[in-house]
Design a protein around this motif. Sequence first.
Motif, PDB file in Angstrom:
ATOM      1  N   SER A   2     -14.262  -0.658  -9.967  1.00  0.00           N
ATOM      2  CA  SER A   2     -14.482  -1.280 -11.269  1.00  0.00           C
ATOM      3  C   SER A   2     -15.268  -2.580 -11.141  1.00  0.00           C
ATOM      4  N   ASP A   3     -14.892  -3.393 -10.170  1.00  0.00           N
ATOM      5  CA  ASP A   3     -15.562  -4.678  -9.984  1.00  0.00           C
ATOM      6  C   ASP A   3     -16.994  -4.512  -9.494  1.00  0.00           C
ATOM      7  N   LEU A   4     -17.233  -3.541  -8.619  1.00  0.00           N
ATOM      8  CA  LEU A   4     -18.597  -3.282  -8.157  1.00  0.00           C
ATOM      9  C   LEU A   4     -19.491  -2.862  -9.325  1.00  0.00           C
ATOM     10  N   HIS A   5     -18.983  -1.970 -10.170  1.00  0.00           N
ATOM     11  CA  HIS A   5     -19.766  -1.538 -11.332  1.00  0.00           C
ATOM     12  C   HIS A   5     -20.006  -2.715 -12.275  1.00  0.00           C
ATOM     13  N   ALA A   6     -18.992  -3.549 -12.467  1.00  0.00           N
ATOM     14  CA  ALA A   6     -19.141  -4.705 -13.361  1.00  0.00           C
ATOM     15  C   ALA A   6     -20.195  -5.672 -12.845  1.00  0.00           C
ATOM     16  N   VAL A   7     -20.167  -5.932 -11.547  1.00  0.00           N
ATOM     17  CA  VAL A   7     -21.131  -6.856 -10.940  1.00  0.00           C
ATOM     18  C   VAL A   7     -22.559  -6.353 -11.155  1.00  0.00           C
ATOM     19  N   ILE A   8     -22.764  -5.065 -10.995  1.00  0.00           N
ATOM     20  CA  ILE A   8     -24.101  -4.492 -11.155  1.00  0.00           C
ATOM     21  C   ILE A   8     -24.480  -4.419 -12.635  1.00  0.00           C
ATOM     22  N   ASP A   9     -23.574  -3.886 -13.457  1.00  0.00           N
ATOM     23  CA  ASP A   9     -23.886  -3.694 -14.875  1.00  0.00           C
ATOM     24  C   ASP A   9     -24.094  -5.008 -15.613  1.00  0.00           C
ATOM     25  N   ALA A  18     -21.188 -12.223  -5.629  1.00  0.00           N
ATOM     26  CA  ALA A  18     -20.859 -11.962  -7.030  1.00  0.00           C
ATOM     27  C   ALA A  18     -19.398 -11.555  -7.191  1.00  0.00           C
ATOM     28  N   LEU A  19     -18.891 -10.737  -6.277  1.00  0.00           N
ATOM     29  CA  LEU A  19     -17.481 -10.342  -6.340  1.00  0.00           C
ATOM     30  C   LEU A  19     -16.574 -11.549  -6.126  1.00  0.00           C
ATOM     31  N   THR A  20     -16.943 -12.404  -5.177  1.00  0.00           N
ATOM     32  CA  THR A  20     -16.136 -13.583  -4.881  1.00  0.00           C
ATOM     33  C   THR A  20     -16.077 -14.519  -6.085  1.00  0.00           C
ATOM     34  N   LEU A  21     -17.211 -14.702  -6.743  1.00  0.00           N
ATOM     35  CA  LEU A  21     -17.267 -15.646  -7.859  1.00  0.00           C
ATOM     36  C   LEU A  21     -16.688 -15.082  -9.154  1.00  0.00           C
ATOM     37  N   HIS A  74     -14.973 -11.670  -9.504  1.00  0.00           N
ATOM     38  CA  HIS A  74     -13.945 -10.628  -9.449  1.00  0.00           C
ATOM     39  C   HIS A  74     -13.096 -10.786  -8.190  1.00  0.00           C
ATOM     40  N   THR A  75     -12.341 -11.851  -8.109  1.00  0.00           N
ATOM     41  CA  THR A  75     -11.595 -12.151  -6.883  1.00  0.00           C
ATOM     42  C   THR A  75     -10.519 -11.119  -6.560  1.00  0.00           C
ATOM     43  N   ASP A  76     -10.090 -10.332  -7.534  1.00  0.00           N
ATOM     44  CA  ASP A  76      -9.055  -9.315  -7.281  1.00  0.00           C
ATOM     45  C   ASP A  76      -9.503  -8.277  -6.252  1.00  0.00           C
ATOM     46  N   SER A  77     -10.802  -8.077  -6.117  1.00  0.00           N
ATOM     47  CA  SER A  77     -11.317  -7.077  -5.180  1.00  0.00           C
ATOM     48  C   SER A  77     -11.001  -7.428  -3.740  1.00  0.00           C
ATOM     49  N   PHE A  78     -10.723  -8.693  -3.493  1.00  0.00           N
ATOM     50  CA  PHE A  78     -10.493  -9.127  -2.115  1.00  0.00           C
ATOM     51  C   PHE A  78      -9.023  -9.337  -1.825  1.00  0.00           C
ATOM     52  N   GLY A  79      -8.129  -8.755  -2.677  1.00  0.00           N
ATOM     53  CA  GLY A  79      -6.688  -8.957  -2.537  1.00  0.00           C
ATOM     54  C   GLY A  79      -6.100  -8.391  -1.302  1.00  0.00           C
TER      55      GLY A  79
END
Length: 123
Positions: free
Chosen positions: A17-24, A113-116, A118-123
């Motif tokens: 979900s976060d990868l798609h959000a970062v790109i979209d 982009a994920l770090t800034l 969507h931090t949940d991706s790195f849980g």
Amino acid sequence: TMRTVLNSNSKVTVLRSDLHAVIDQGFLDVPGNLFQMKFRNPEELQNDIELKCLNDLMSLLAPSTDIRVLLNCVSSNLQAFVIQPSRSKEEFRKMASDFQLRWNFLLTAVSKALTLNHTDSFG
């Protein structure tokens, strides 16, 4: 490790979900619009190779995906876009080097982009 993430249904779901959000949502810090599908020159077409590889990997991301499936995906794309088109050892070196630099640049932008955002991706 990646294997741990792949074995967790919730982590894979959040990551996808976060990868798609970062790109979209265009959060990637890259020059120009890397994700625009109309190309004006070969340089932009080269960018699409990395995007295709990333999209292929994202499409395979699912809970309990065998990491070998992801590695085979990368291998197939390298074969198709770097190894086969090379007509000489020198051309192969240049294409491989260019791909590696662009792939690393794209993954760095995705990680940032994920770090800034969507931090949940790195849980």
